[in-house]
Design a protein around this motif. Structure first.
Motif, PDB file in Angstrom:
ATOM      1  N   LYS A   1       0.828  -1.211   0.000  1.00 50.24           N
ATOM      2  CA  LYS A   1       0.000   0.000   0.000  1.00 50.24           C
ATOM      3  C   LYS A   1       0.861   1.260   0.000  1.00 50.24           C
ATOM      4  CE  LYS A   1      -4.043  -2.066   2.270  1.00 50.24           C
ATOM      5  NZ  LYS A   1      -4.908  -2.084   3.472  1.00 50.24           N
ATOM      6  N   ALA A   2       1.963   1.226   0.742  1.00 55.56           N
ATOM      7  CA  ALA A   2       2.854   2.391   0.785  1.00 55.56           C
ATOM      8  C   ALA A   2       3.488   2.624  -0.576  1.00 55.56           C
ATOM      9  CB  ALA A   2       3.931   2.189   1.851  1.00 55.56           C
ATOM     10  N   THR A   3       3.902   1.545  -1.224  1.00 59.29           N
ATOM     11  CA  THR A   3       4.493   1.663  -2.564  1.00 59.29           C
ATOM     12  C   THR A   3       3.470   2.190  -3.550  1.00 59.29           C
ATOM     13  OG1 THR A   3       6.019  -0.162  -2.118  1.00 59.29           O
ATOM     14  CG2 THR A   3       5.633   0.407  -4.425  1.00 59.29           C
ATOM     15  N   LYS A   4       2.249   1.665  -3.481  1.00 59.87           N
ATOM     16  CA  LYS A   4       1.177   2.124  -4.368  1.00 59.87           C
ATOM     17  C   LYS A   4       0.925   3.618  -4.172  1.00 59.87           C
ATOM     18  CE  LYS A   4      -3.823   1.801  -4.975  1.00 59.87           C
ATOM     19  NZ  LYS A   4      -5.078   1.176  -4.468  1.00 59.87           N
ATOM     20  N   ASN A   5       0.828   4.046  -2.920  1.00 60.77           N
ATOM     21  CA  ASN A   5       0.565   5.459  -2.645  1.00 60.77           C
ATOM     22  C   ASN A   5       1.713   6.348  -3.106  1.00 60.77           C
ATOM     23  OD1 ASN A   5      -1.934   4.906  -1.485  1.00 60.77           O
ATOM     24  ND2 ASN A   5      -1.091   4.688   0.576  1.00 60.77           N
ATOM     25  N   PHE A   6       2.949   5.846  -2.943  1.00 62.81           N
ATOM     26  CA  PHE A   6       4.113   6.611  -3.403  1.00 62.81           C
ATOM     27  C   PHE A   6       4.072   6.787  -4.913  1.00 62.81           C
ATOM     28  CE2 PHE A   6       8.429   6.634  -5.161  1.00 62.81           C
ATOM     29  CZ  PHE A   6       8.954   7.757  -4.544  1.00 62.81           C
ATOM     30  N   VAL A   7       3.819   5.701  -5.634  1.00 64.74           N
ATOM     31  CA  VAL A   7       3.785   5.760  -7.102  1.00 64.74           C
ATOM     32  C   VAL A   7       2.662   6.689  -7.563  1.00 64.74           C
ATOM     33  CG1 VAL A   7       3.326   4.423  -9.184  1.00 64.74           C
ATOM     34  CG2 VAL A   7       4.821   3.495  -7.420  1.00 64.74           C
ATOM     35  N   LEU A   8       1.488   6.565  -6.959  1.00 64.74           N
ATOM     36  CA  LEU A   8       0.367   7.431  -7.344  1.00 64.74           C
ATOM     37  C   LEU A   8       0.696   8.895  -7.075  1.00 64.74           C
ATOM     38  CD1 LEU A   8      -2.713   5.364  -6.072  1.00 64.74           C
ATOM     39  CD2 LEU A   8      -1.946   5.686  -8.434  1.00 64.74           C
ATOM     40  N   GLY A   9       1.431   9.148  -5.995  1.00 65.76           N
ATOM     41  CA  GLY A   9       1.836  10.517  -5.691  1.00 65.76           C
ATOM     42  C   GLY A   9       2.790  11.067  -6.737  1.00 65.76           C
ATOM     43  N   GLN A  10       3.749  10.247  -7.162  1.00 63.39           N
ATOM     44  CA  GLN A  10       4.688  10.682  -8.193  1.00 63.39           C
ATOM     45  C   GLN A  10       3.967  10.930  -9.521  1.00 63.39           C
ATOM     46  OE1 GLN A  10       7.845  11.367  -7.092  1.00 63.39           O
ATOM     47  NE2 GLN A  10       6.882  10.702  -5.174  1.00 63.39           N
ATOM     48  N   VAL A  11       3.030  10.049  -9.840  1.00 65.23           N
ATOM     49  CA  VAL A  11       2.254  10.218 -11.079  1.00 65.23           C
ATOM     50  C   VAL A  11       1.459  11.513 -11.041  1.00 65.23           C
ATOM     51  CG1 VAL A  11       0.344   9.287 -12.443  1.00 65.23           C
ATOM     52  CG2 VAL A  11       2.122   7.754 -11.585  1.00 65.23           C
ATOM     53  N   ALA A  12       0.903  11.827  -9.877  1.00 61.13           N
ATOM     54  CA  ALA A  12       0.135  13.071  -9.737  1.00 61.13           C
ATOM     55  C   ALA A  12       1.034  14.288  -9.964  1.00 61.13           C
ATOM     56  CB  ALA A  12      -0.507  13.132  -8.349  1.00 61.13           C
ATOM     57  N   CYS A  13       2.263  14.240  -9.480  1.00 68.56           N
ATOM     58  CA  CYS A  13       3.206  15.348  -9.690  1.00 68.56           C
ATOM     59  C   CYS A  13       3.578  15.473 -11.166  1.00 68.56           C
ATOM     60  CB  CYS A  13       4.454  15.150  -8.839  1.00 68.56           C
ATOM     61  SG  CYS A  13       4.173  15.306  -7.054  1.00 68.56           S
ATOM     62  N   LEU A  14       3.806  14.335 -11.822  1.00 68.69           N
ATOM     63  CA  LEU A  14       4.087  14.345 -13.262  1.00 68.69           C
ATOM     64  C   LEU A  14       2.913  14.935 -14.034  1.00 68.69           C
ATOM     65  CD1 LEU A  14       5.725  10.814 -13.617  1.00 68.69           C
ATOM     66  CD2 LEU A  14       6.825  12.973 -14.231  1.00 68.69           C
ATOM     67  N   GLN A  15       1.703  14.524 -13.651  1.00 70.94           N
ATOM     68  CA  GLN A  15       0.503  15.022 -14.317  1.00 70.94           C
ATOM     69  C   GLN A  15       0.367  16.530 -14.131  1.00 70.94           C
ATOM     70  OE1 GLN A  15      -2.245  12.860 -15.790  1.00 70.94           O
ATOM     71  NE2 GLN A  15      -2.616  14.858 -16.718  1.00 70.94           N
ATOM     72  N   SER A  16       0.708  17.006 -12.939  1.00 69.52           N
ATOM     73  CA  SER A  16       0.613  18.437 -12.649  1.00 69.52           C
ATOM     74  C   SER A  16       1.565  19.244 -13.529  1.00 69.52           C
ATOM     75  CB  SER A  16       0.918  18.684 -11.167  1.00 69.52           C
ATOM     76  OG  SER A  16       0.933  20.065 -10.874  1.00 69.52           O
ATOM     77  N   VAL A  17       2.800  18.750 -13.674  1.00 72.02           N
ATOM     78  CA  VAL A  17       3.771  19.439 -14.525  1.00 72.02           C
ATOM     79  C   VAL A  17       3.321  19.414 -15.980  1.00 72.02           C
ATOM     80  CG1 VAL A  17       6.129  19.338 -15.427  1.00 72.02           C
ATOM     81  CG2 VAL A  17       5.731  19.044 -12.989  1.00 72.02           C
ATOM     82  N   TYR A  18       2.830  18.268 -16.414  1.00 75.29           N
ATOM     83  CA  TYR A  18       2.364  18.128 -17.797  1.00 75.29           C
ATOM     84  C   TYR A  18       1.184  19.052 -18.083  1.00 75.29           C
ATOM     85  CZ  TYR A  18       0.620  15.971 -22.084  1.00 75.29           C
ATOM     86  OH  TYR A  18       0.189  15.740 -23.368  1.00 75.29           O
ATOM     87  N   ASP A  19       0.206  19.054 -17.193  1.00 74.39           N
ATOM     88  CA  ASP A  19      -0.980  19.895 -17.397  1.00 74.39           C
ATOM     89  C   ASP A  19      -0.631  21.384 -17.380  1.00 74.39           C
ATOM     90  OD1 ASP A  19      -2.551  17.649 -17.549  1.00 74.39           O
ATOM     91  OD2 ASP A  19      -3.256  17.751 -15.483  1.00 74.39           O
ATOM     92  N   GLY A  20       0.400  21.733 -16.611  1.00 78.63           N
ATOM     93  CA  GLY A  20       0.765  23.138 -16.520  1.00 78.63           C
ATOM     94  C   GLY A  20       1.794  23.591 -17.544  1.00 78.63           C
ATOM     95  N   SER A  21       2.255  22.668 -18.390  1.00 77.69           N
ATOM     96  CA  SER A  21       3.261  23.044 -19.387  1.00 77.69           C
ATOM     97  C   SER A  21       2.635  23.799 -20.549  1.00 77.69           C
ATOM     98  CB  SER A  21       3.967  21.777 -19.910  1.00 77.69           C
ATOM     99  OG  SER A  21       3.048  20.937 -20.586  1.00 77.69           O
ATOM    100  N   PRO A  22       3.366  24.730 -21.139  1.00 80.00           N
ATOM    101  CA  PRO A  22       2.840  25.488 -22.296  1.00 80.00           C
ATOM    102  C   PRO A  22       2.482  24.549 -23.438  1.00 80.00           C
ATOM    103  CG  PRO A  22       4.843  26.503 -21.441  1.00 80.00           C
ATOM    104  CD  PRO A  22       4.716  25.183 -20.738  1.00 80.00           C
ATOM    105  N   ASN A  23       1.312  24.742 -23.994  1.00 75.01           N
ATOM    106  CA  ASN A  23       0.845  23.882 -25.088  1.00 75.01           C
ATOM    107  C   ASN A  23       0.633  24.732 -26.331  1.00 75.01           C
ATOM    108  OD1 ASN A  23      -0.334  22.094 -26.826  1.00 75.01           O
ATOM    109  ND2 ASN A  23      -2.056  21.567 -25.480  1.00 75.01           N
ATOM    110  N   GLN A  24       1.563  24.630 -27.278  1.00 77.86           N
ATOM    111  CA  GLN A  24       1.453  25.384 -28.525  1.00 77.86           C
ATOM    112  C   GLN A  24       0.986  24.495 -29.685  1.00 77.86           C
ATOM    113  OE1 GLN A  24       5.297  27.194 -29.152  1.00 77.86           O
ATOM    114  NE2 GLN A  24       5.102  28.563 -27.374  1.00 77.86           N
ATOM    115  N   CYS A  25       0.392  23.365 -29.311  1.00 73.61           N
ATOM    116  CA  CYS A  25       0.002  22.384 -30.327  1.00 73.61           C
ATOM    117  C   CYS A  25      -1.477  22.421 -30.643  1.00 73.61           C
ATOM    118  CB  CYS A  25       0.372  20.981 -29.864  1.00 73.61           C
ATOM    119  SG  CYS A  25       2.098  20.813 -29.337  1.00 73.61           S
TER     120      CYS A  25
END
Length: 332
Positions: free
Chosen positions: A307-331
């Motif tokens: 469960k700790a590993t799952k929560n850690f991975v989900l947390g990292q994915v959420a941070c990646l998603q946050s950076v991706y969603d906030g990145s400039p999109n010129q496409c």
């Protein structure tokens, strides 16, 4: 390193390959063993009156196997660090060119390797009513050969997660048929048309990714990003993205370079597909989770670790998603 290596058999006219040091005798030996096992499993399925392995030994299939095995062997060395040192973004950066070359080998050869094999399997299945049953029986025989070794590992590692999961699998699947039945149970809500539509979409996306030169442009972007993260004192370990690495990655995309549009298209499709799968199979995922928790009864410490590993991975994915969603999109 990256470059042309004349030892790689590729489809004629293609001058790109992994420039890694490889033990070609070992690669050939493993491929030969795989061909022997494949011929045994496929039995009387003989496309054009030849052994099934003839298809596996086409230029394109050999190129794929050689490139994959060679990359795997080198990656084991590359990511095995002294004194349990952490994998840094510098370590990841130094492997990008190898992954790029592997990607280009895949782009050139996958379709030419896969299509004849798929057509041969479909033809054998249509021509022989016993084909599927015979293949399952042969796989079952091979499965039984390796069960004792797997059971020994599970018995010797009951106090860790992998050993316990293996024991659960060995107890749950005493035959290949049981594994197939469970897969069918969990995917019974998916029609053949849905599966074919999804496969066609993946094939189209992969084709567009390859033909647009996106392997090279994506590799160039990722290498620059990893280099930026490697130089940041706040990002010493690639295992943890949230925090220092997250902030530096967001800064890189805001100030230095945009995500290539072709890569963004693939990432958007992957996110959409993942969201769809989670929604469509939510009840099945919940059943599997409940089953695993039940099987870990009496091993609360290991269950807490999962469960700790799952929560850690989900947390990292959420941070990646946050950076991706906030990145400039010129496409758009």
């Amino acid at each position: 390193s990256s470059g042309i290596n004349a030892e790689w058999p590729l489809r004629p006219g293609v001058g790109i390959a992994l420039g890694l040091d490889c033990d070609m005798e070992e690669v050939d030996s493993v491929r030969s063993a795989a061909s022997t096992v494949t011929d045994y499993i496929m039995g009387n399925c003989r496309p054009n009156n030849a052994a099934f392995s003839v298809l596996l030994n086409s230029d394109s299939c050999v190129a794929l196997f050689n490139a994959g095995k060679c990359y795997y062997d080198n990656a084991l060395d590359h990511y095995t660090l002294d004194d349990n040192a952490p994998v840094t973004y510098g370590v990841l950066r130094d492997d990008v060119d190898n992954l790029k070359d592997l990607g280009n080998v895949l782009c050139v050869n996958v379709e030419d390797c896969y299509t004849p094999i798929k057509n041969a399997v479909l033809a054998c299945n249509a021509a022989d009513a016993d084909f599927r049953g015979n293949v399952i029986a042969k796989v079952q025989e091979l499965y039984e050969v390796y069960v004792p070794d797997a059971q020994t590992y599970a018995d010797e590692n009951q106090d860790n997660v992998m050993g316990t999961l293996l024991q659960i699998a060995l107890s749950r699947f005493t035959s290949v048929d049981q594994a197939i039945t469970m897969f069918q149970e969990y995917t019974q809500g998916t029609s053949v048309d849905e599966a074919e539509t999804a496969a066609a979409a993946i094939k189209l996306a992969a084709s567009n990714f390859c033909t647009s030169g996106c392997v090279d442009s994506s590799a160039a972007f990722i290498k620059k990003l990893f280099n930026h993260l490697h130089k940041a004192a706040s990002c010493p370990n690639a295992q943890t993205f949230c925090g220092g690495c997250e902030n530096k990655a967001a800064q890189f995309m805001r100030r230095k370079e945009n995500i290539p549009c072709c890569l963004r298209t693939v990432l958007d499709a992957a996110i959409e597909g993942s969201t769809m799968v989670q929604a469509k199979y939510a009840s099945e995922i919940a059943r599997i989770t409940a089953y695993i928790e039940e099987e870990f009864d009496g091993k609360q410490a290991l269950l807490d670790e999962i469960k700790a590993t799952k929560n850690f991975v989900l947390g990292q994915v959420a941070c990646l998603q946050s950076v991706y969603d906030g990145s400039p999109n010129q496409c758009a």
